[in-house]
Design a protein around this motif. Structure first.
Motif, PDB file in Angstrom:
ATOM      1  N   SER A  32       0.735  -1.086  -0.161  1.00 44.17           N
ATOM      2  CA  SER A  32       0.021  -0.069  -0.024  1.00 44.17           C
ATOM      3  C   SER A  32       0.859   1.352   0.167  1.00 44.17           C
ATOM      4  CB  SER A  32      -0.762   0.031   1.096  1.00 44.17           C
ATOM      5  OG  SER A  32       0.048  -0.001   2.317  1.00 44.17           O
ATOM      6  N   GLN A  33       0.115   2.417  -0.625  1.00 44.50           N
ATOM      7  CA  GLN A  33       0.902   3.621  -0.293  1.00 44.50           C
ATOM      8  C   GLN A  33       1.524   3.948   1.046  1.00 44.50           C
ATOM      9  OE1 GLN A  33      -1.754   5.973  -3.095  1.00 44.50           O
ATOM     10  NE2 GLN A  33       0.076   7.324  -2.902  1.00 44.50           N
ATOM     11  N   ALA A  34       0.660   3.556   1.998  1.00 45.32           N
ATOM     12  CA  ALA A  34       0.973   3.883   3.612  1.00 45.32           C
ATOM     13  C   ALA A  34       2.284   3.111   3.807  1.00 45.32           C
ATOM     14  CB  ALA A  34      -0.241   3.477   4.344  1.00 45.32           C
ATOM     15  N   THR A  35       2.598   1.825   3.242  1.00 48.31           N
ATOM     16  CA  THR A  35       3.616   1.114   3.553  1.00 48.31           C
ATOM     17  C   THR A  35       4.781   1.723   3.033  1.00 48.31           C
ATOM     18  OG1 THR A  35       2.454  -0.942   3.806  1.00 48.31           O
ATOM     19  CG2 THR A  35       4.854  -1.226   3.381  1.00 48.31           C
ATOM     20  N   VAL A  36       4.655   2.182   1.877  1.00 55.87           N
ATOM     21  CA  VAL A  36       5.413   3.080   0.992  1.00 55.87           C
ATOM     22  C   VAL A  36       5.989   4.443   2.124  1.00 55.87           C
ATOM     23  CG1 VAL A  36       6.447   4.358  -0.948  1.00 55.87           C
ATOM     24  CG2 VAL A  36       5.167   2.230  -1.119  1.00 55.87           C
ATOM     25  N   SER A  37       5.279   5.028   2.532  1.00 56.27           N
ATOM     26  CA  SER A  37       5.347   6.359   3.305  1.00 56.27           C
ATOM     27  C   SER A  37       6.119   5.595   4.310  1.00 56.27           C
ATOM     28  CB  SER A  37       4.029   6.982   3.489  1.00 56.27           C
ATOM     29  OG  SER A  37       4.137   7.887   4.438  1.00 56.27           O
ATOM     30  N   LEU A  38       5.809   4.682   4.986  1.00 57.77           N
ATOM     31  CA  LEU A  38       6.545   4.271   6.181  1.00 57.77           C
ATOM     32  C   LEU A  38       7.754   3.938   6.107  1.00 57.77           C
ATOM     33  CD1 LEU A  38       3.751   2.027   8.023  1.00 57.77           C
ATOM     34  CD2 LEU A  38       4.568   4.201   9.004  1.00 57.77           C
ATOM     35  N   VAL A  39       8.189   3.121   5.078  1.00 60.59           N
ATOM     36  CA  VAL A  39       9.563   2.465   4.729  1.00 60.59           C
ATOM     37  C   VAL A  39      10.430   3.731   4.308  1.00 60.59           C
ATOM     38  CG1 VAL A  39      10.923   1.266   3.134  1.00 60.59           C
ATOM     39  CG2 VAL A  39       8.702   0.348   4.361  1.00 60.59           C
ATOM     40  N   LEU A  40       9.936   4.470   3.568  1.00 62.93           N
ATOM     41  CA  LEU A  40      10.957   5.714   2.801  1.00 62.93           C
ATOM     42  C   LEU A  40      10.930   6.680   3.685  1.00 62.93           C
ATOM     43  CD1 LEU A  40       9.896   5.776  -0.991  1.00 62.93           C
ATOM     44  CD2 LEU A  40      11.449   4.197   0.231  1.00 62.93           C
TER      45      LEU A  40
END
Length: 348
Positions: A32-40
């Motif tokens: 999800s985009q939320a996961t991308v936001s957390l990782v990056l």
């Protein structure tokens, strides 16, 4: 949250003129985009698996994705910039601290400005005129918390490295285990039969050197018949040489071991002994502290304490990021290691 085990779409770089978005990265990584936001954003630990984080980073690299840091900074009210203050740039230790801090900062979209204080360990001037408006936090190595009062503006979070953990108004402290390092030095020399010591002490009024002196004295007192003389010196090779020549010209029996607060001082001690016609370690053993490149450049190579400088910088930056995110910063002392080389031997 979508599992990374689902088959992700092949990563296709954006066409010329198009900006890769976090949605593109999410689609390519199968998350999800939320996961991308957390990782990056560097906030994934404990919330996203290592495997998922690796998949997101790999997709971002393939797509050439660059987060819009300006928009994020405006949203968070941050500049995403930290100031690293050091007493000087002439010591390799601080360069390695900076390398560690800037590496972690870069992984999290932060920048690090390196500032060697013109006053050394004394009160540091604000390099920007108003550091509070241009920084998110301050990291300071081997200084006193009070020396940073002007540039903090009374509100910036402060992380101290190799500094007094009891310092007032400090958000976090990251220290190598300096006391254990000195204990290892003294245990090594005492085990070789040394009982007469010269402590070549750095003439610098900071916590780290106070700990070295106190631990040396405490360890020596635990063994009956042990004597310690102290000679202060500026942290320079020639100052160390002059201090040893001065000490050995005085009355009393010659020390069988010289314990130095730094490798630079140890190099000066070896130089003084050679000028006096004494051999290292046959006549006098010498130890350093820090394990700089200098330790293996001198002959004989120095027995010294290896400090994890890069890790100190990494932990310091990670601590500042944790404070900014409202998370607790780890406070355990970092282990150090005695590296035994040819500058120490049995007492005569």
């Amino acid at each position: 949250m979508t599992s990374p085990e689902t088959a992700p779409e092949p990563a296709v770089p954006a066409a010329a003129g198009e900006r890769t978005t976090s949605r593109d990265v999410a689609r390519a990584a199968g998350v999800s985009q939320a996961t991308v936001s957390l990782v990056l954003g560097g906030k994934w630990r404990g919330r996203v698996s290592e495997r998922t984080a690796d998949a997101v980073r790999a997709a971002a690299r393939e797509l050439g994705y660059r987060p819009n840091l300006a928009a994020r900074s405006l949203r968070l009210g941050r500049t995403r910039t930290a100031l690293l203050v050091v007493p000087a740039l002439t010591n390799e230790f601080f360069a390695r601290v900076y390398a560690g801090a800037s590496g972690v900062a870069g992984e999290n979209g932060f920048g690090v400005v390196l500032y060697p204080s013109p006053e050394g360990v004394g009160p540091a001037r604000d390099p920007f005129g108003s550091a509070r408006s241009t920084l998110d936090g301050v990291i300071a190595s081997s200084m006193a918390a009070g020396a940073l009062a002007e540039m903090r503006g009374g509100g910036l979070p402060l992380v101290m490295l190799d500094s007094d953990p009891a310092g007032a108004d400090v958000a976090a402290t990251v220290n190598p285990d300096i006391a254990d390092g000195m204990r290892q030095v003294m245990d090594h020399l005492l085990g070789l039969g040394h009982r007469r010591f010269l402590h070549l002490a750095a003439a610098v009024d900071t916590w780290t050197f106070h700990v070295r002196a106190r631990t040396l004295a405490e360890t020596a007192r635990s063994v009956p018949g042990t004597e310690v003389r102290t000679e202060p010196a500026a942290l320079e090779v020639h100052a160390g040489r002059r201090a040893v020549e001065r000490a050995l010209a005085g009355p009393g029996p010659r020390p069988t071991a010289i314990v130095c607060d730094g490798d630079v001082l140890a190099a000066g001690a070896c130089k003084a002994l050679r000028r006096l016609g004494l051999r290292v370690p046959e006549d006098v053993s010498v130890t350093g502290f820090d394990d700089l490149a200098l330790a293996t450049a001198v002959e004989p190579e120095l027995t010294t304490v290896r400090l994890p400088a890069e890790e100190v910088g990494e932990r310091g930056m990670a601590a500042l990021l944790a404070v900014l995110d409202g998370r607790p910063a780890p406070g355990a002392a970092l282990p150090v290691e005695l590296v035994v080389r040819d500058s120490t031997g049995p007492a005569r």
